[in-house]
Design a protein around this motif. Structure first.
Motif, short mmCIF file in Angstrom:
data_model
loop_
_atom_site.label_atom_id
_atom_site.label_comp_id
_atom_site.label_asym_id
_atom_site.label_seq_id
_atom_site.Cartn_x
_atom_site.Cartn_y
_atom_site.Cartn_z
N UNK A 1 0.84 -1.21 0.00
CA UNK A 1 0.00 0.00 0.00
C UNK A 1 0.87 1.25 0.00
N UNK A 2 1.90 1.24 0.83
CA UNK A 2 2.77 2.41 0.93
C UNK A 2 3.54 2.65 -0.37
N UNK A 3 3.96 1.58 -1.02
CA UNK A 3 4.64 1.72 -2.30
C UNK A 3 3.73 2.35 -3.35
N UNK B 1 8.83 19.23 -3.89
CA UNK B 1 9.42 18.88 -2.60
C UNK B 1 8.78 17.63 -2.02
N UNK B 2 7.47 17.55 -2.07
CA UNK B 2 6.77 16.39 -1.52
C UNK B 2 6.92 15.16 -2.42
N UNK B 3 7.05 15.37 -3.71
CA UNK B 3 7.34 14.25 -4.61
C UNK B 3 8.68 13.61 -4.23
N UNK C 1 11.85 9.28 -1.80
CA UNK C 1 12.77 8.79 -0.77
C UNK C 1 12.13 7.65 0.01
N UNK C 2 10.85 7.78 0.33
CA UNK C 2 10.14 6.70 1.02
C UNK C 2 10.08 5.44 0.15
N UNK C 3 9.80 5.65 -1.13
CA UNK C 3 9.71 4.52 -2.06
C UNK C 3 11.04 3.79 -2.14
N UNK D 1 16.82 11.69 -11.38
CA UNK D 1 17.84 11.17 -10.48
C UNK D 1 17.26 10.13 -9.53
N UNK D 2 16.13 10.45 -8.91
CA UNK D 2 15.51 9.52 -7.97
C UNK D 2 15.03 8.26 -8.67
#
Length: 217
Positions: free
Chosen positions: A55-57, A72-74, A79-81, A116-117
């Motif tokens: 779910x978090x992914x 910024x929030x993306x 980072x969480x992903x 980059x991410x």
């Protein structure tokens, strides 16, 4: 039984056993007790109904793709992903969740930080993971990573793209063959390379890093 609940049951049994084996557990309530194994967060989520890693992914990717979310929030979501897919099971679950296609698509973002991410997450997902290496190959993303490694104007994007290529080609011959074929003249090695030959792979990746460093200077 749900895998998370099964882990929770094992944790409960093992830690109950630790407590019963501890002679201080009843005679001295202030005595230090053995810590046992830490409980799995996924198991707690199964018990209390919290969001699963899957779910978090999906939520993280939805935030990254949303036009209503600030850059910024993306980046926070990305980072969480990336942290979530450090786990082998989560990385392997990306295909089932339909997350490879949007991730690969983000390699072509107009925003350098998102490129980059995206490259960083690709590298994390495929590192020492043949299933994910195969998924990336099937998504035809290797030529894109080669192009980012050699042509992107942003140094951080080039670095993460090289990292992703390095993770993809090690011990995975189909990925290495595809990458070598896509490399521009002057960076492509002469002759075939064995993906299990780390020294040969290091030379290829080293040339990419040197080329990127020259562009930065």
């Amino acid at each position: 039984m749900d895998p998370g609940m099964n882990q929770l049951l094992k944790w409960s049994i093992e830690n109950s056993a630790d407590a019963s084996a501890d002679p201080t557990s009843t005679t001295d309530p202030k005595a230090e007790r053995p810590s046992g194994r830490p409980i799995n967060a996924g198991a707690l989520n199964s018990l209390f109904g919290g969001p699963s890693d899957a779910d978090l992914m999906k939520q993280s990717m939805a935030a990254i793709l949303s036009p209503e979310i600030t850059l910024e929030n993306k980046l926070v979501a990305f980072d969480n992903f990336e942290q979530l897919i450090e786990t082998l099971d989560n990385a392997n679950n990306m295909e089932n969740l339909g997350l490879w296609q949007p991730l690969v698509g983000l390699l072509g973002s107009d925003e350098a930080q998102l490129r980059m991410y995206a490259a960083w997450c690709v590298g994390t997902a495929v590192q020492n993971n043949e299933k994910s290496q195969s998924s990336l190959l099937a998504g035809d993303a290797i030529p894109t990573l080669v192009k980012l490694s050699t042509e992107d104007s942003d140094e951080q994007v080039r670095r993460k793209a090289i990292y992703a290529l390095s993770s993809e080609v090690r011990n995975y011959q189909p990925g290495l063959d595809k990458a070598v074929k896509a490399l521009p003249k002057g960076l492509a090695p002469e002759g075939a390379i064995d993906a299990a030959d780390m020294e040969a792979v290091d030379r290829v990746i080293g040339q990419l890093r040197e080329d990127s460093a020259r562009k930065a200077s």
